[in-house]
Scaffold this motif. Sequence first.
Motif, PDB file in Angstrom:
ATOM      1  N   ASP A 200       1.217  -2.060  -2.896  1.00 45.18           N
ATOM      2  CA  ASP A 200       0.513  -1.544  -4.115  1.00 45.18           C
ATOM      3  C   ASP A 200      -0.282  -0.310  -3.634  1.00 45.18           C
ATOM      4  O   ASP A 200      -0.515   0.580  -4.282  1.00 45.18           O
ATOM      5  CB  ASP A 200      -0.042  -2.475  -5.228  1.00 45.18           C
ATOM      6  N   PHE A 201      -1.250  -0.444  -2.638  1.00 42.94           N
ATOM      7  CA  PHE A 201      -2.141   0.427  -2.249  1.00 42.94           C
ATOM      8  C   PHE A 201      -1.727   1.716  -1.743  1.00 42.94           C
ATOM      9  O   PHE A 201      -2.006   2.617  -1.983  1.00 42.94           O
ATOM     10  CB  PHE A 201      -2.774  -0.276  -1.185  1.00 42.94           C
ATOM     11  N   ASN A 202      -0.346   1.333  -0.908  1.00 37.49           N
ATOM     12  CA  ASN A 202       0.084   2.606  -0.513  1.00 37.49           C
ATOM     13  C   ASN A 202       1.234   3.247  -1.485  1.00 37.49           C
ATOM     14  O   ASN A 202       1.690   4.312  -1.117  1.00 37.49           O
ATOM     15  CB  ASN A 202       0.778   2.184   0.810  1.00 37.49           C
ATOM     16  N   ASN A 203       1.322   2.755  -2.371  1.00 43.26           N
ATOM     17  CA  ASN A 203       2.691   3.362  -3.489  1.00 43.26           C
ATOM     18  C   ASN A 203       2.010   4.489  -3.652  1.00 43.26           C
ATOM     19  O   ASN A 203       0.937   4.777  -4.459  1.00 43.26           O
ATOM     20  CB  ASN A 203       2.883   2.417  -4.541  1.00 43.26           C
ATOM     21  N   GLY A 204       2.688   5.728  -3.649  1.00 47.73           N
ATOM     22  CA  GLY A 204       2.578   7.050  -4.214  1.00 47.73           C
ATOM     23  C   GLY A 204       1.489   7.688  -3.379  1.00 47.73           C
ATOM     24  O   GLY A 204       1.010   8.665  -3.894  1.00 47.73           O
ATOM     25  N   SER A 205       0.948   7.166  -2.119  1.00 49.17           N
ATOM     26  CA  SER A 205      -0.082   7.913  -1.458  1.00 49.17           C
ATOM     27  C   SER A 205       0.352   8.329   0.115  1.00 49.17           C
ATOM     28  O   SER A 205       1.802   8.175   0.132  1.00 49.17           O
ATOM     29  CB  SER A 205      -1.265   6.714  -1.021  1.00 49.17           C
ATOM     30  N   TYR A 206      -0.340   8.707   0.817  1.00 45.84           N
ATOM     31  CA  TYR A 206       0.024   9.284   2.022  1.00 45.84           C
ATOM     32  C   TYR A 206       0.744   8.000   3.151  1.00 45.84           C
ATOM     33  O   TYR A 206       1.337   8.298   3.712  1.00 45.84           O
ATOM     34  CB  TYR A 206      -0.995   9.636   2.877  1.00 45.84           C
ATOM     35  N   GLY A 207       0.287   6.847   2.622  1.00 46.22           N
ATOM     36  CA  GLY A 207       0.979   5.594   3.137  1.00 46.22           C
ATOM     37  C   GLY A 207       2.163   5.091   2.719  1.00 46.22           C
ATOM     38  O   GLY A 207       2.831   3.964   2.881  1.00 46.22           O
ATOM     39  N   ALA A 208       3.016   5.939   1.557  1.00 47.01           N
ATOM     40  CA  ALA A 208       4.085   5.257   1.010  1.00 47.01           C
ATOM     41  C   ALA A 208       5.156   4.953   2.155  1.00 47.01           C
ATOM     42  O   ALA A 208       6.145   4.195   1.692  1.00 47.01           O
ATOM     43  CB  ALA A 208       4.549   6.327   0.137  1.00 47.01           C
ATOM     44  N   GLY A 209       5.227   5.863   3.080  1.00 46.93           N
ATOM     45  CA  GLY A 209       6.173   5.395   4.350  1.00 46.93           C
ATOM     46  C   GLY A 209       6.149   4.126   4.871  1.00 46.93           C
ATOM     47  O   GLY A 209       7.342   3.516   5.122  1.00 46.93           O
TER      48      GLY A 209
END
Length: 152
Positions: free
Chosen positions: A126-135
Amino acid sequence: VGMGDSCAPSNNLPYGTAMEANLIQQLTLRGWAVVVTDYEGLGTPGVHTYTVGPSAGRAVLDAARAATRLPEAGLSADTPVGIMGYSQGGQAGSWAAELQGSYAPELKVKGTATGGVPADLLKVADFNNGSYGAGLVFMAAAGQDAAFPELR
């Protein structure tokens, strides 16, 4: 740092390009023996089982076993073992500590230090969804799929 075999510690450490090289050097300068695992499917056959804790924990314990059995290392079955890691390594180290009693009871584990442990994978996603960590979310999905193909 990635799921491809080119990202494996065995591929980076010999060239001094691994992020952990400085820390490892500090430990060896203290006289410690250090072993680093590639994990299942990272630098080894198959797809990397990224975020699959039991797989990573067993890889850590297997690496410690191998080190204590390698005559050239100068270690023995009674060698005290410490486990440490951060992020993916933190997850692996935490699982190694959890599994040690049943999976590798012969190892003399004296302590575990882990940080940045992705313990709640849904919160991490959830935290990484849509952010630079999405990968990382896609890497985790591929890792879980590699370990549990029956869930497809």
